[in-house]
Design an enzyme around this catalytic site. Sequence first.
Site, mmCIF file in Angstrom:
data_model
loop_
_atom_site.group_PDB
_atom_site.id
_atom_site.type_symbol
_atom_site.label_atom_id
_atom_site.label_comp_id
_atom_site.label_asym_id
_atom_site.label_seq_id
_atom_site.Cartn_x
_atom_site.Cartn_y
_atom_site.Cartn_z
ATOM 1 N N ASP A 59 0.856 -1.192 0.000
ATOM 2 C CA ASP A 59 0.000 0.000 0.000
ATOM 3 C C ASP A 59 0.886 1.234 0.000
ATOM 4 O OD1 ASP A 59 -1.985 1.874 0.401
ATOM 5 O OD2 ASP A 59 -2.131 1.502 2.568
ATOM 6 N N ASN A 61 -0.516 4.572 -0.031
ATOM 7 C CA ASN A 61 -1.142 5.814 0.442
ATOM 8 C C ASN A 61 -1.857 5.679 1.778
ATOM 9 O OD1 ASN A 61 -3.206 4.230 -0.413
ATOM 10 N ND2 ASN A 61 -4.214 5.797 -1.653
ATOM 11 N N ASP A 63 -4.252 3.726 2.895
ATOM 12 C CA ASP A 63 -5.666 3.336 3.048
ATOM 13 C C ASP A 63 -5.837 1.845 3.361
ATOM 14 O OD1 ASP A 63 -5.090 2.160 0.631
ATOM 15 O OD2 ASP A 63 -6.733 3.100 -0.486
ATOM 16 N N ASP A 67 -1.657 -1.190 -3.838
ATOM 17 C CA ASP A 67 -1.957 -0.425 -5.049
ATOM 18 C C ASP A 67 -0.760 -0.433 -5.998
ATOM 19 O OD1 ASP A 67 -0.190 1.560 -3.890
ATOM 20 O OD2 ASP A 67 -1.892 2.106 -2.598
ATOM 21 N N ASP A 237 -8.535 -16.457 -16.527
ATOM 22 C CA ASP A 237 -9.354 -16.957 -15.426
ATOM 23 C C ASP A 237 -10.380 -17.976 -15.927
ATOM 24 O OD1 ASP A 237 -10.005 -16.527 -12.565
ATOM 25 O OD2 ASP A 237 -11.970 -15.958 -13.367
ATOM 26 N N GLU A 291 -6.351 -21.020 -16.712
ATOM 27 C CA GLU A 291 -6.737 -21.752 -15.506
ATOM 28 C C GLU A 291 -7.697 -22.833 -15.975
ATOM 29 O OE1 GLU A 291 -8.479 -20.801 -11.065
ATOM 30 O OE2 GLU A 291 -9.400 -19.895 -12.812
HETATM 31 O O1 TEU Z 1 -10.818 -19.399 -9.598
HETATM 32 C C1 TEU Z 1 -11.641 -20.442 -9.967
HETATM 33 C C2 TEU Z 1 -11.345 -21.697 -9.227
HETATM 34 O O2 TEU Z 1 -11.050 -22.647 -9.828
HETATM 35 C C3 TEU Z 1 -11.405 -21.819 -7.774
HETATM 36 O O3 TEU Z 1 -10.276 -21.406 -7.118
HETATM 37 C C4 TEU Z 1 -12.631 -21.316 -7.151
HETATM 38 O O4 TEU Z 1 -12.395 -20.086 -6.538
HETATM 39 C C5 TEU Z 1 -13.138 -22.227 -6.099
HETATM 40 O O5 TEU Z 1 -12.153 -23.016 -5.592
HETATM 41 C C6 TEU Z 1 -14.253 -23.087 -6.602
HETATM 42 O O6 TEU Z 1 -14.654 -23.912 -5.554
HETATM 43 C C7 TEU Z 1 -10.759 -18.234 -10.337
HETATM 44 C C8 TEU Z 1 -9.981 -17.196 -9.565
HETATM 45 O O7 TEU Z 1 -8.681 -17.614 -9.419
HETATM 46 C C9 TEU Z 1 -10.675 -16.932 -8.281
HETATM 47 O O8 TEU Z 1 -9.967 -16.058 -7.457
HETATM 48 C C10 TEU Z 1 -12.033 -16.367 -8.610
HETATM 49 O O9 TEU Z 1 -12.779 -16.226 -7.437
HETATM 50 C C11 TEU Z 1 -12.797 -17.238 -9.584
HETATM 51 O O10 TEU Z 1 -12.018 -17.709 -10.662
HETATM 52 C C12 TEU Z 1 -13.929 -16.446 -10.206
HETATM 53 O O11 TEU Z 1 -13.392 -15.478 -11.051
HETATM 54 CA CA CA Z 2 -3.610 2.038 -1.201
#
Ligand code: TEU
Ligand code: CA
Length: 600
Positions: A59, A61, A63, A67, A237, A291
């Site tokens: 951080d 600033n 808060d 950031d 993601d 992922e």
């Molecule tokens: O994560 C998806 C995922 O596979 C899991 O980690 C999920 O959060 C959970 O375990 C299902 O039971 C990705 C991101 O890494 C995570 O931080 C997000 O919350 C999620 O997608 C949604 O965007």
């Molecule tokens: Ca901050």
Amino acid sequence: MKTVFVSIIIFLIMSCKFNDKEDRFTIHSDKIMEDKAFPKKAWWKEAVVYQIYPRSFKDSNGDGIGDIQGIISKLDYLDRLGVDVVWLSPHFDSPNADNGYDIRDYRKVMEEFGTMADFDQMLAGLKQRGIKLIIDLVVNHSSDEHEWFKQSMSSKDNPYRDYYIWKSGKDGKEPNNWPSFFGGSAWEQAGPDGEYYLHYFAKKQPDLNWENPKLREEVYDLMRFWLDKGVDGFRMDVIALISKQQGFKDMDSIGLQHPEFTYAYGPRLHEFLKEMNQKVLSNYDVMTVGEAFGGTPEMTMELTDERNEEIDLAFWFDVARIGRDNWYQNDWSLTEFKKLVKEQCDVNYYNWPTIFLTNHDNPRTVSKFGDDSPEFREPSAKLLAMLLLTQRGTPFLYQGDEIGMTNFPFASFDQFDDVEIKGNYAKVLASGISPETYLEELNQSGRDHARTPMQWSDEDQAGFTSGDTSWLAINPNYTRINVKDNLEDPNSIFHFYRKLLDIRQDNEGLIYGDYQDIAPEHPNIFAYTRTGAKATYLVILNMSSSQDALELNSSYTDYQLVIANQAVENKLLNNTSLKLGPWEGRLYQKNNTYHENIKN
Ligand code: TEU
Ligand code: CA
């Protein structure tokens, strides 16, 4: 004669085809063809990636929220550590229902994190130091506060309606029984027409409709926007979830236990990724890592098979999530762990693996895979560094790992921030689990362990913020475990990581070399070789808190010690009976070319 000749040719063509198919799902070490002896080179295969969770990094600033200026103030730190790529968890405008994994505007920086000018400054600062940047592409869903969703919800006839997935209810209830990963139904009724929209995650994370070509073009556009700024790729993601099973049929009771098997690898996934590759990614020199949970290794390998031109790398969760069943952490054995590592390493020639032990969704590396007691935290964290950085695959290191940060001792539910834990609480308790049991399990499995702020020093608030509070409590062990002490102590976990990073970068065999587990049945010791063109490396790791022994066959003599996490008397391995102390790890290299110039 002619027919015989033609038949031979057809036979030859057929057998080549057959071999080709075989090759896809057998191991890479198809040494028959010389050019396949070692993988094709690529910068992202040689890179070590460091994940920053911006909210918890630094951080600037006061808060209490990390950031971009905070990151900028630590660029020299990252440079000193020696990582090649930073993966930045979402930095986009977001109402933070899921800490940025719910994006309101894909072209704007989250106000709490700073401005676009800050982002540009950070990118330039990274580049100056030779560090690349990949950002998080979260396009399975957006925030419900995204303009597209506001439009989409406003009426059935709105041109943005089909940017999301809307269905009418069944018998006055949700369209089907699909559950959300974050508790409750995956459907939410909204808007004036009484329809339901699909959300695999929180209500505030409506799933985007990839069936709609207009939506896909929007995604490609926003990708170009960031690539044209000079980012070097994306972590994608839950990318395996973007294509939905269009039947929207109810799940049976087994399906309901693991909805990801219904949600992932939908019918058009490969088609969408090929299109994305062709329209966007192929025009840039970038890396992509998806992922990819919810599929078999074969399914994942199809995503990253370079002949398919989709994405470069994938996160398989089997190793990092070993023993996990949702929030429940079962016991696991090292022999199982080794099997999973081997499975990932043994991808075919056209795939390249990743190796990671945690991320922002998982407990801390040393708490899960090592021993975080005061006695063994340091040696086990160093040993895990050796494991991570001597594997065949692109390593991903998570912020705080390099100083051996541990799980947080959660004593009550109000200490959690995580939407997943809050969302699932009612369901878990309704299933007959006591709050004590749930809390005990979450102390092993919860996502917030990885999200407590980075511990920079032993000052108030661990030097994370100059304010008096941080958005998530700081681990009380910051007075013992922090960056400042690590930097000052030449024998710290940080300096050990740094040396290992140097060693990996200077020894191609550690990157591209073949992988072989030489003691797969040993219950406590993980021992493997990496065989490169110039040298063979021998890694021996006692992954237990007691002494143990390993019998090596005589071909492993005459190896020279490269680095160890504890003092080793004899630098030359000339004994086939090895005794190792608790969490003792050694890296050897075959004599003739051993690494002499480890920078200090
Ligand atoms: O994560 C998806 C995922 O596979 C899991 O980690 C999920 O959060 C959970 O375990 C299902 O039971 C990705 C991101 O890494 C995570 O931080 C997000 O919350 C999620 O997608 C949604 O965007
Ligand atoms: Ca901050």
